[in-house]
Design an enzyme around this catalytic site. Sequence first.
Site, PDB file in Angstrom:
ATOM      1  N   GLY A   1      43.746  38.041 -56.256  1.00  0.00           N
ATOM      2  CA  GLY A   1      45.013  37.320 -56.418  1.00  0.00           C
ATOM      3  C   GLY A   1      44.996  36.367 -57.595  1.00  0.00           C
ATOM      4  O   GLY A   1      46.020  36.114 -58.238  1.00  0.00           O
TER       5      GLY A   1
ATOM      6  N   ASP B   1      47.786  33.713 -47.989  1.00  0.00           N
ATOM      7  CA  ASP B   1      47.227  33.870 -46.645  1.00  0.00           C
ATOM      8  C   ASP B   1      45.727  34.102 -46.799  1.00  0.00           C
ATOM      9  O   ASP B   1      45.215  35.219 -46.693  1.00  0.00           O
ATOM     10  CB  ASP B   1      47.899  35.065 -45.945  1.00  0.00           C
ATOM     11  CG  ASP B   1      47.318  35.302 -44.564  1.00  0.00           C
ATOM     12  OD1 ASP B   1      47.492  36.433 -44.033  1.00  0.00           O
ATOM     13  OD2 ASP B   1      46.652  34.390 -44.033  1.00  0.00           O
TER      14      ASP B   1
HETATM   15  N1  SAM Z   1      45.172  34.297 -41.423  1.00  0.00           N
HETATM   16  C1  SAM Z   1      43.784  34.224 -41.894  1.00  0.00           C
HETATM   17  C2  SAM Z   1      43.373  32.766 -42.036  1.00  0.00           C
HETATM   18  O1  SAM Z   1      44.244  31.892 -41.959  1.00  0.00           O
HETATM   19  O2  SAM Z   1      42.163  32.524 -42.188  1.00  0.00           O
HETATM   20  C3  SAM Z   1      43.613  34.996 -43.164  1.00  0.00           C
HETATM   21  C4  SAM Z   1      43.739  36.448 -42.916  1.00  0.00           C
HETATM   22  S1  SAM Z   1      43.684  37.575 -44.232  1.00  0.00           S
HETATM   23  C5  SAM Z   1      42.745  38.799 -43.472  1.00  0.00           C
HETATM   24  C6  SAM Z   1      42.630  36.899 -45.479  1.00  0.00           C
HETATM   25  C7  SAM Z   1      42.420  37.919 -46.579  1.00  0.00           C
HETATM   26  O3  SAM Z   1      42.260  37.291 -47.861  1.00  0.00           O
HETATM   27  C8  SAM Z   1      41.171  38.794 -46.402  1.00  0.00           C
HETATM   28  O4  SAM Z   1      41.557  40.119 -46.124  1.00  0.00           O
HETATM   29  C9  SAM Z   1      40.422  38.675 -47.742  1.00  0.00           C
HETATM   30  O5  SAM Z   1      39.855  39.903 -48.159  1.00  0.00           O
HETATM   31  C10 SAM Z   1      41.536  38.233 -48.665  1.00  0.00           C
HETATM   32  N2  SAM Z   1      41.091  37.555 -49.892  1.00  0.00           N
HETATM   33  C11 SAM Z   1      40.086  36.658 -50.028  1.00  0.00           C
HETATM   34  N3  SAM Z   1      39.983  36.258 -51.317  1.00  0.00           N
HETATM   35  C12 SAM Z   1      40.967  36.918 -52.008  1.00  0.00           C
HETATM   36  C13 SAM Z   1      41.379  36.931 -53.373  1.00  0.00           C
HETATM   37  N4  SAM Z   1      40.750  36.167 -54.294  1.00  0.00           N
HETATM   38  N5  SAM Z   1      42.426  37.725 -53.721  1.00  0.00           N
HETATM   39  C14 SAM Z   1      43.065  38.499 -52.788  1.00  0.00           C
HETATM   40  N6  SAM Z   1      42.709  38.543 -51.475  1.00  0.00           N
HETATM   41  C15 SAM Z   1      41.675  37.752 -51.105  1.00  0.00           C
END
Ligand code: SAM
Length: 303
Positions: free
Chosen positions: A155, A172
């Site tokens: 992201g 998120d």
């Molecule tokens: N609702 C949860 C919480 O509040 O902790 C978060 C859920 S969601 C599954 C979090 C997602 O962020 C994960 O699938 C992870 O792979 C993704 N993620 C982590 N770092 C990221 C980045 N730099 N860019 C895009 N996605 C990312």
Amino acid sequence: MEGDGNYPPTGYTPQSRMSDGWFHERWDGYGIGLEKEAILEQETTTYQDLLVFKSKSFGNVLVLDGVIQCTERDEFTYQEMITHLPLNSHPNPKKVLVIGGGDGGVVREVLKYPSVDQVVLCEIDERVVEVCKQHLPSMASCLSDPRVLLHIGDGIKYLQQHKGEFDVIITDAPDPIGPAEGLYQKEYYENLKKSLKPNGIISCQGETLWFDLPLIKQMISYCRNVFPTVAYASGNTPTYPGGHMGFLLCSTNPSLDFKQPQSNFSPAQLDSMGLKYYSPEIHRAAFALPRHARKALTEVLDT
Ligand code: SAM
């Protein structure tokens, strides 16, 4: 895939573990436990340790790097708040970006707004999307909606390539571990602002008042140097630490009052949107903080 049950995998920090038939998420002497019925997925992806298990009382559970991300039973509390607080603060959201959110729950909530003609989901780890489609379909099934554009990537990089494109951007994110560390830095909020259309709104996972006040204070102070309007709200999610989760809301609109929702949805409208937590009353109440938190955040939050 039935895991071998030998969780955590070797080399893992000793905070969380699977033992005596329970999954224990452990934070410095505090813990959350869910009784396990079966391990459904267990692997180390390119980015993180990934575990999905069937729990006895909270349905299927997604765990990343030892931290509960969502459960089928209580995910709606968090997904509704991180989505409807911003979207019901924007007069006419058309294009929305979700960063992280690979379980699909936030996208499912965004799609409830007829004004939205496109939601981009930028998730770094494709395995999260794949396992959630299989084991958490009540969230991930919406990813096949024609209005959804799935982008697998970081992201942080995506924002640098997409300026001025979005009415609302929802981060998120998991906790600031591994690939998510960069989602809590000052530069990240500066790039969020550059990717917004005029009078745009951001909503970020805002950690918990019970364990993360220093981090929350830092996040808010970063945002106060970037956005004219900054607010902090909170809600209840039983399987997050303290049973609580915060939401950091900012806008480039200096006159926006987050405490006043745009639409005063009626109970019938809330039912038709399938909302089980969010309502205009909850929206207004979410910005009232307990005194210990208000005192700790006084320097960075308006009265
Ligand atoms: N609702 C949860 C919480 O509040 O902790 C978060 C859920 S969601 C599954 C979090 C997602 O962020 C994960 O699938 C992870 O792979 C993704 N993620 C982590 N770092 C990221 C980045 N730099 N860019 C895009 N996605 C990312």
